[in-house]
Enzyme design. Sequence first.
Site, mmCIF file in Angstrom:
data_model
loop_
_atom_site.group_PDB
_atom_site.id
_atom_site.type_symbol
_atom_site.label_atom_id
_atom_site.label_comp_id
_atom_site.label_asym_id
_atom_site.label_seq_id
_atom_site.Cartn_x
_atom_site.Cartn_y
_atom_site.Cartn_z
ATOM 1 C CG ASN A 10 121.793 26.179 105.095
ATOM 2 O OD1 ASN A 10 122.234 26.917 105.982
ATOM 3 N ND2 ASN A 10 120.504 26.011 104.892
ATOM 4 C CD1 TRP A 11 127.757 23.627 107.584
ATOM 5 C CD2 TRP A 11 129.112 25.009 108.712
ATOM 6 N NE1 TRP A 11 129.057 23.220 107.363
ATOM 7 C CE2 TRP A 11 129.898 24.051 108.045
ATOM 8 C CE3 TRP A 11 129.752 25.975 109.485
ATOM 9 C CZ2 TRP A 11 131.293 24.035 108.133
ATOM 10 C CZ3 TRP A 11 131.134 25.973 109.581
ATOM 11 C CH2 TRP A 11 131.901 25.008 108.905
ATOM 12 C CE LYS A 12 119.250 23.449 107.025
ATOM 13 N NZ LYS A 12 118.066 22.629 106.887
ATOM 14 C CG HIS A 95 116.644 27.788 103.969
ATOM 15 N ND1 HIS A 95 115.818 27.122 104.855
ATOM 16 C CD2 HIS A 95 117.467 26.860 103.441
ATOM 17 C CE1 HIS A 95 116.155 25.831 104.851
ATOM 18 N NE2 HIS A 95 117.148 25.652 104.003
ATOM 19 C CD GLU A 97 115.631 25.092 107.917
ATOM 20 O OE1 GLU A 97 116.636 25.774 108.199
ATOM 21 O OE2 GLU A 97 115.683 23.894 107.586
ATOM 22 C CD GLU A 167 117.314 24.061 99.958
ATOM 23 O OE1 GLU A 167 118.295 23.335 100.165
ATOM 24 O OE2 GLU A 167 116.907 24.905 100.769
ATOM 25 N N GLY A 173 115.814 18.072 105.542
ATOM 26 C CA GLY A 173 116.059 17.512 106.870
ATOM 27 C C GLY A 173 115.199 16.299 107.207
ATOM 28 C CB SER A 213 117.365 14.500 102.289
ATOM 29 O OG SER A 213 116.547 14.917 103.371
ATOM 30 N N GLY A 234 122.320 20.680 103.767
ATOM 31 C CA GLY A 234 122.291 20.968 105.198
ATOM 32 C C GLY A 234 123.084 19.936 105.971
ATOM 33 N N GLY A 235 122.379 18.951 106.518
ATOM 34 C CA GLY A 235 122.981 17.954 107.402
ATOM 35 C C GLY A 235 124.311 17.377 106.931
HETATM 36 P P1 PGA Z 1 119.215 19.052 104.372
HETATM 37 O O1 PGA Z 1 118.954 20.634 104.293
HETATM 38 O O2 PGA Z 1 120.314 18.744 103.408
HETATM 39 O O3 PGA Z 1 119.609 18.798 105.798
HETATM 40 O O4 PGA Z 1 117.932 18.383 103.990
HETATM 41 C C1 PGA Z 1 118.976 21.301 103.067
HETATM 42 C C2 PGA Z 1 118.762 22.780 103.262
HETATM 43 O O5 PGA Z 1 118.003 23.150 104.169
HETATM 44 O O6 PGA Z 1 119.327 23.595 102.540
#
Ligand code: PGA
Length: 252
Positions: A10-12, A95, A97, A167, A173, A213, A234-235
């Site tokens: 997930n590149w956001k 998600h 966010e 999640e 994050g 994470s 994500g990251g």
């Molecule tokens: P993260 O994000 O791996 O950076 O914690 C996960 C996500 O938001 O799907």
Amino acid sequence: MKRIPIIAGNWKMYKNRDEALEFIYQVNDKLPESSNVETVICASAVYLRDLVKRQGDNLRIGAQNMHYLDEGAYTGEVSAEMLKNIGVSYVVLGHSERRAYYNETDETVNLKTKKAIAEGLVPIVCVGEELEVREKGTTNKVVGKQVELAYKDINKEEALNTVVAYEPVWAIGTGKTATKEQANETIIAVRKVLEKLYDLETADKIRILYGGSVKPDNIKDLLSMSDIDGALVGGASLVADSFLKLAEAADK
Ligand code: PGA
């Protein structure tokens, strides 16, 4: 029952087009066979088409959101049909966010999930608890309710074309990963809800990912658990080398 794991990045709101294309050229030929692990990159809508055109044999492209209506006067929105039309395969829905900053609710997640399925997109339905919920000990109840509401009026055959991502909000994050036991326990609870909504066989087939994470150094532990079928990352999905490592770890 063998479920093929999924590693979904997930590149956001990261990477411009040049960076996105560079990444895809770096990973395309190195990803494992799709019969062993499915890999997906969920990127900004702006260059999804560019990625679709260059996706390798075992890379699929996903969006990070969509509208639940077919079309209309909704400035700034993207429909499921638009995504399908340019060759997108997956879409991340609900998600945390989006729930936190863009008024995504269990109800809109449900509407979007239904629309994605109807359009032939695979929804990655995100659920997860806040830290207070984890501390109060009501995680499985809260997450279970999110799942129940997301799958409202979705039948068994349709549910089979979906993926769930568990999640925990406090792990996204933050560098804090749920322990493999915590993640597995809640994922088992999610599978129980799916069993209650459908049946054991259906619940056994639906892939449930962990997210929060996830990194090359903790993926193996997470994937060693009975019910964790991959990760939404994500990251660590932003760097080609670490995305490859995650995919390799899932390649059995
Ligand atoms: P993260 O994000 O791996 O950076 O914690 C996960 C996500 O938001 O799907």
